[in-house]
Design an enzyme around this catalytic site. Structure first.
Site, short mmCIF file in Angstrom:
data_model
loop_
_atom_site.label_atom_id
_atom_site.label_comp_id
_atom_site.label_asym_id
_atom_site.label_seq_id
_atom_site.Cartn_x
_atom_site.Cartn_y
_atom_site.Cartn_z
CE LYS A 86 25.43 20.97 -21.52
NZ LYS A 86 24.20 21.63 -21.06
CD GLN A 105 22.97 25.21 -20.64
OE1 GLN A 105 23.40 24.34 -21.40
NE2 GLN A 105 22.97 25.06 -19.33
CG ASP A 118 19.03 18.15 -21.80
OD1 ASP A 118 20.09 17.61 -21.43
OD2 ASP A 118 18.90 19.39 -21.92
#
Length: 299
Positions: free
Chosen positions: A53, A97, A120
């Site tokens: 990422k 994460q 997200d």
């Protein structure tokens, strides 16, 4: 044989557009997009995801920030990091994460992220916006958003009247996928482990999305001839034919059989997977546009 939907190619198209949009922001004198990734502990798979990422963010020209915190970090300390990122105008996307260590409440952490930086798409405000069709300002979870883009590449943007069956009801994929398809005027059924006669229901689908986490559960005879099949699953299974202790990746769909019936199908790997990081970049650049008071770009 079905058309193979090349997720790598579509993901690269998205990344190239994100690069162009980032350059456009700079030309307009706006702040370049900023993405902050927070990782707690040293889970090997998480380390790989985070590195990927961060690498893609830099490739897109973003201001890329990574907070790597030790496993013993307290929930209070993690919430302080998120609070600081919420207040930082150079950061437009915050990604924590998962999984987090057991002593930290992941739900509480996610709900602490400012909704306008929740790239997200897990904050309840973004979930609610998606559920009510407010897509102009909602951030949609990256995997279903990417899956939707793949469907549109095959079917076009007008999906009105098509039957869609989503196998799986998770908050991360199944439910948001169903809401996206509803917003596109599909007739949507969410199927799950307690659905009666699942194969017969699946055969009604013009668009069949498998997101159940069971290796090759969806068989070829579950697929309606000509259907578009999106396989979100990624499962590692033993592959003794490759040698002792070897494994291989498969999806939730029995690919070889389904590809003989479907009109188009995503492979595993190389289908939905590459789209997830690409759509994270798309959400981040969209957040930067909104923060600058500009119209949100579409993909």
């Amino acid at each position: 044989m079905a058309e193979v939907i090349d997720g790598k190619s579509v993901a690269e198209d998205v990344v190239q557009k994100v690069k162009a949009l980032t350059a456009d922001l700079s030309a307009k004198g706006a702040t370049r997009p900023g993405l902050a990734v927070v990782i707690v502990g040293e889970d090997p798979a998480s380390q790989v995801y985070v590195a990927s990422k961060s690498r893609t963010a830099k490739e897109c020209g973003f201001h890329s920030l990574q907070h790597t915190l030790p496993a013993e970090t307290t929930e209070e300390q993690l919430l302080k990091v998120i609070g600081d990122l919420n207040a930082d105008p150079s950061i437009h996307g915050i990604l924590v994460q998962l999984p987090l260590p057991r002593h930290i409440d992941a739900g509480k952490v996610i709900q602490t992220i400012a909704p306008e930086k929740d790239v997200d798409g897990f904050h309840f405000i973004n979930v609610g916006k998606l559920g009510t069709g407010e897509l102009e300002t909602a951030f949609v979870p990256c995997t279903p958003a990417g899956s939707m883009l793949l469907i549109e590449r095959v079917r076009g943007k007008d999906l009105s009247g098509l039957n869609a069956v989503v196998v799986g009801r998770s908050n991360i994929v199944g439910k948001p996928m169903a809401n996206l398809l509803l917003a596109a005027n599909c007739t949507v059924t969410i199927a799950h482990s307690r659905t009666k006669d699942l194969p017969a229901l699946a055969r009604t689908a013009d668009i069949l999305v498998a997101a159940v986490g069971r290796p090759e559960m969806v068989k070829g005879d579950w697929v309606k001839p000509g259907a578009t099949v999106i396989d979100v699953g990624i499962n590692r299974i033993p592959a003794p034919e490759k040698g002792e202790g070897k494994s291989r990746l498969v999806g939730d769909v029995a690919y070889a059989d389904a590809a003989k019936v479907a009109g188009a199908i995503t492979p595993v790997p190389g289908g939905v997977g590459p789209m997830t990081i690409a759509m994270l970049m798309a959400n981040t650049v969209a957040s930067a546009y909104l923060a600058a008071g500009l119209k949100r770009p579409s993909f």
